[in-house]
Design a protein around this motif. Sequence first.
Motif, PDB file in Angstrom:
ATOM      1  N   LEU A  29       0.878  -1.235   0.057  1.00 24.11           N
ATOM      2  CA  LEU A  29      -0.073  -0.009  -0.029  1.00 24.11           C
ATOM      3  C   LEU A  29       0.640   1.299  -0.173  1.00 24.11           C
ATOM      4  O   LEU A  29       0.557   2.087  -0.622  1.00 24.11           O
ATOM      5  N   LEU A  31       3.882   1.629  -1.418  1.00 26.58           N
ATOM      6  CA  LEU A  31       4.165   1.733  -2.680  1.00 26.58           C
ATOM      7  C   LEU A  31       3.175   2.168  -3.556  1.00 26.58           C
ATOM      8  O   LEU A  31       3.558   3.109  -4.600  1.00 26.58           O
ATOM      9  N   ILE A  32       2.057   1.528  -3.401  1.00 26.55           N
ATOM     10  CA  ILE A  32       0.931   2.062  -4.377  1.00 26.55           C
ATOM     11  C   ILE A  32       0.674   3.565  -4.232  1.00 26.55           C
ATOM     12  O   ILE A  32       0.469   4.232  -4.973  1.00 26.55           O
ATOM     13  N   ASP A  33       0.759   3.994  -2.800  1.00 21.86           N
ATOM     14  CA  ASP A  33       0.148   5.399  -2.597  1.00 21.86           C
ATOM     15  C   ASP A  33       1.318   6.362  -3.001  1.00 21.86           C
ATOM     16  O   ASP A  33       1.051   7.630  -2.914  1.00 21.86           O
ATOM     17  N   ARG A  37      -2.711   6.823  -8.948  1.00 19.08           N
ATOM     18  CA  ARG A  37      -2.931   5.850  -9.991  1.00 19.08           C
ATOM     19  C   ARG A  37      -4.263   6.114 -10.757  1.00 19.08           C
ATOM     20  O   ARG A  37      -5.118   6.742 -10.291  1.00 19.08           O
ATOM     21  N   GLN A  38      -4.479   5.254 -11.628  1.00 22.78           N
ATOM     22  CA  GLN A  38      -5.624   5.263 -12.390  1.00 22.78           C
ATOM     23  C   GLN A  38      -7.243   4.877 -11.688  1.00 22.78           C
ATOM     24  O   GLN A  38      -7.107   4.059 -10.766  1.00 22.78           O
ATOM     25  N   ASP A  39      -8.245   5.549 -11.802  1.00 18.28           N
ATOM     26  CA  ASP A  39      -9.428   5.422 -11.081  1.00 18.28           C
ATOM     27  C   ASP A  39     -10.176   4.360 -11.926  1.00 18.28           C
ATOM     28  O   ASP A  39      -9.671   3.817 -12.890  1.00 18.28           O
ATOM     29  N   PHE A  40     -11.205   3.828 -11.317  1.00 17.84           N
ATOM     30  CA  PHE A  40     -12.006   2.528 -11.816  1.00 17.84           C
ATOM     31  C   PHE A  40     -12.298   2.810 -13.245  1.00 17.84           C
ATOM     32  O   PHE A  40     -12.152   1.880 -14.010  1.00 17.84           O
ATOM     33  N   VAL A  43      -9.255   2.477 -15.439  1.00 20.45           N
ATOM     34  CA  VAL A  43      -9.075   1.097 -15.439  1.00 20.45           C
ATOM     35  C   VAL A  43      -9.965   0.217 -16.358  1.00 20.45           C
ATOM     36  O   VAL A  43      -9.248  -0.594 -17.260  1.00 20.45           O
ATOM     37  N   ILE A  44     -11.273   0.578 -16.435  1.00 21.40           N
ATOM     38  CA  ILE A  44     -12.150  -0.168 -17.397  1.00 21.40           C
ATOM     39  C   ILE A  44     -11.808   0.105 -18.714  1.00 21.40           C
ATOM     40  O   ILE A  44     -11.850  -0.626 -19.745  1.00 21.40           O
ATOM     41  N   SER A  46      -8.914   0.782 -20.006  1.00 24.46           N
ATOM     42  CA  SER A  46      -7.845   0.381 -20.336  1.00 24.46           C
ATOM     43  C   SER A  46      -7.882  -1.243 -20.648  1.00 24.46           C
ATOM     44  O   SER A  46      -7.375  -1.752 -21.662  1.00 24.46           O
ATOM     45  N   ALA A  47      -8.858  -1.719 -19.667  1.00 25.32           N
ATOM     46  CA  ALA A  47      -8.986  -2.999 -19.870  1.00 25.32           C
ATOM     47  C   ALA A  47      -9.885  -3.394 -21.072  1.00 25.32           C
ATOM     48  O   ALA A  47      -9.512  -4.615 -21.727  1.00 25.32           O
ATOM     49  N   ARG A  50      -7.600  -3.343 -24.082  1.00 30.26           N
ATOM     50  CA  ARG A  50      -6.545  -4.870 -24.108  1.00 30.26           C
ATOM     51  C   ARG A  50      -7.222  -5.973 -24.456  1.00 30.26           C
ATOM     52  O   ARG A  50      -6.808  -6.817 -25.119  1.00 30.26           O
ATOM     53  N   GLN A  68     -21.140   5.448 -10.523  1.00 32.46           N
ATOM     54  CA  GLN A  68     -20.049   6.041  -9.898  1.00 32.46           C
ATOM     55  C   GLN A  68     -20.041   7.529 -10.311  1.00 32.46           C
ATOM     56  O   GLN A  68     -20.007   8.397  -9.493  1.00 32.46           O
TER      57      GLN A  68
ATOM     58  N   SER B  12     -14.655  -1.720  -7.535  1.00 29.67           N
ATOM     59  CA  SER B  12     -14.654  -0.220  -7.684  1.00 29.67           C
ATOM     60  C   SER B  12     -14.078   0.296  -6.476  1.00 29.67           C
ATOM     61  O   SER B  12     -13.103   1.086  -6.123  1.00 29.67           O
ATOM     62  N   LEU B  15     -10.483  -0.824  -5.097  1.00 28.56           N
ATOM     63  CA  LEU B  15      -9.257  -0.631  -5.918  1.00 28.56           C
ATOM     64  C   LEU B  15      -7.995  -0.580  -5.487  1.00 28.56           C
ATOM     65  O   LEU B  15      -7.135  -1.431  -5.688  1.00 28.56           O
ATOM     66  N   ARG B  16      -7.950   0.243  -4.391  1.00 32.74           N
ATOM     67  CA  ARG B  16      -6.439   0.406  -3.778  1.00 32.74           C
ATOM     68  C   ARG B  16      -5.987  -0.776  -3.219  1.00 32.74           C
ATOM     69  O   ARG B  16      -4.983  -1.156  -3.293  1.00 32.74           O
ATOM     70  N   ARG B  19      -5.049  -3.577  -5.772  1.00 36.89           N
ATOM     71  CA  ARG B  19      -3.880  -3.192  -6.325  1.00 36.89           C
ATOM     72  C   ARG B  19      -2.761  -3.722  -5.399  1.00 36.89           C
ATOM     73  O   ARG B  19      -1.894  -4.181  -5.920  1.00 36.89           O
ATOM     74  N   ALA B  20      -2.903  -3.444  -4.111  1.00 42.20           N
ATOM     75  CA  ALA B  20      -2.161  -4.019  -3.184  1.00 42.20           C
ATOM     76  C   ALA B  20      -1.558  -5.348  -3.061  1.00 42.20           C
ATOM     77  O   ALA B  20      -0.566  -5.949  -3.129  1.00 42.20           O
ATOM     78  N   MET B  23       0.153  -6.206  -6.118  1.00 40.84           N
ATOM     79  CA  MET B  23       1.586  -5.631  -5.780  1.00 40.84           C
ATOM     80  C   MET B  23       2.525  -6.576  -4.908  1.00 40.84           C
ATOM     81  O   MET B  23       3.613  -6.699  -4.903  1.00 40.84           O
ATOM     82  N   GLU B  33      -0.950  -2.775 -12.144  1.00 43.60           N
ATOM     83  CA  GLU B  33      -1.937  -2.143 -12.830  1.00 43.60           C
ATOM     84  C   GLU B  33      -2.359  -3.134 -14.057  1.00 43.60           C
ATOM     85  O   GLU B  33      -3.636  -3.193 -14.107  1.00 43.60           O
ATOM     86  N   GLN B  37      -6.232  -4.883 -14.449  1.00 48.36           N
ATOM     87  CA  GLN B  37      -7.056  -4.875 -15.731  1.00 48.36           C
ATOM     88  C   GLN B  37      -7.303  -6.472 -16.087  1.00 48.36           C
ATOM     89  O   GLN B  37      -8.296  -6.922 -16.493  1.00 48.36           O
ATOM     90  N   ILE B  40      -9.991  -8.134 -14.330  1.00 49.09           N
ATOM     91  CA  ILE B  40     -11.519  -7.708 -14.584  1.00 49.09           C
ATOM     92  C   ILE B  40     -11.794  -8.233 -16.000  1.00 49.09           C
ATOM     93  O   ILE B  40     -13.203  -8.443 -15.957  1.00 49.09           O
ATOM     94  N   ILE B  41     -10.902  -8.487 -16.729  1.00 55.51           N
ATOM     95  CA  ILE B  41     -11.104  -9.080 -18.268  1.00 55.51           C
ATOM     96  C   ILE B  41     -11.584 -10.388 -17.871  1.00 55.51           C
ATOM     97  O   ILE B  41     -12.573 -10.923 -18.492  1.00 55.51           O
TER      98      ILE B  41
END
Lengths: 281, 177
Positions: A29, A31-33, A37-40, A43-44, A46-47, A50, A68, B12, B15-16, B19-20, B23, B33, B37, B40-41
């Motif tokens: 956490l 490192l993440i913070d 970062r992208q919000d949901f 993220v959707i 980008s997903a 892909r 949201q 959603s 998410l944090r 991600r952790a 990680m 990241e 994704q 979710i896919i």
Amino acid sequence: MRRAKLYKVLRKHPYLLDPRIRMSKREALSLIDAQPRQDFKEVIASAKERSKLGDCAWRAADNVVARQVRRHTFFNALRTPWFRRIAIAAAAICIISVFFTLTPVGRTWAAEVKLYSVEILHGTLSVEYEDSGITAKPSFVPNLFDLSNRSGAHSIVYASLKEFAEQKKLNPVMVYDVGVQLERIEGETYSFGEALLTVYRLPTDAVLLLRQSWAECKMTAFSSDQTEYWHYAADEGYELYYRTDSDDTFSAVAVLNDSYVLIGSNKPVDADWLMSAFIIP
Amino acid sequence: METLEKLLAVYSNNLRELRAAAMTVVCNADEAEDIIQDTIIKLVTHPEKCVNVSNPLAYLRTCVRNEAVDYLRRNGREIPTIDETLNRIKHTGDEQFEYSDDLAWVRECVDNLPSDMKEVLIRNAVDGWTIPELAKEMGIPPKTLYDKVSRLKKKIRTNYASMLTVIFLFMLANLCS
């Protein structure tokens, strides 16, 4: 080892159970913070790029994103419990403020509440609001001789009671008898109203102080739980509560129609004499 | 579909944390990241797997972790040993590291566990599954899993008491000498 302690160690060092988990959640956490970062929604997006799946497959995700976005608008934010609580509290504060500042009833109440909270004459007399009006309740013997401690008062020395009455349009009481000398007249302006301090010297060399206060609310009587410590007498236009303490100091409260008078003396005073000498204009 | 939507809503909102979870396995924010994704896919591609999820957040934690492990495998990354991980943590100084007797003892204790029990412990302690939820997820009767966990706890308690006794006797011997 207790289960809680074991689990604490395992959460901190999860690689002991599975070497593929290489760091604790806490470390991850932090490192993440470190970076935004992208919000949901992102993220959707980008997903979607892909995956190359059809729009139909993403309907559920799109619904969540739409919800949201809706939630982030002002009126939808009102639906969230925390925002609703803040909004209700703010509205309540506004309504109460408007009521106490703009409406006549509210302003009267505000004055009464203010009077209730102010310790008149430095705690010598507390005032309570009741259905019938305001009740004066002496909490202890008034120390009227302590003239040095009158914070918040704007005081003016007058040459005579008449001068005070003319300037303030108020009717001060007085003590009149043979040999009684009026030594000092001092008017005081408090936030709750006017007060007048008069100092008399009696033939017995006793010093008699009167502090008459015109509060914004009508005075009525002592509360019943205090009356046992005080003697009661009544005359035309006022009621008198008095007592003589073990150190021979005399204290009294006279409740008039438009004001109340705190009376103190460093020597015993005959109540009957006081009532005969007490003149109400 | 509705179940998938609920699951994605949980996703959603957390998410944090998810991600952790990624990680912790890949130790790289950008790769985490990608894993987020990819998970979710997978959920969107196979919505039928999302039905009857008793603990959505714990389910998603497990999904993300499994996806991260797959990611490592796909990219031919080597899995470090416990000692390598301990050394990395010791030298990066990111976290206050104490290689205490408790840590050594826990390591020794879990080393001897069967792999299925390790998985139960990970999911219970790290992912947040309860024992009945885990039993349902693993398709075994809850009582069987309860018995297994009870035996494990008893064993841990007994071994820990023995270890403390040994430490106490060792200290006593040192004092006497």
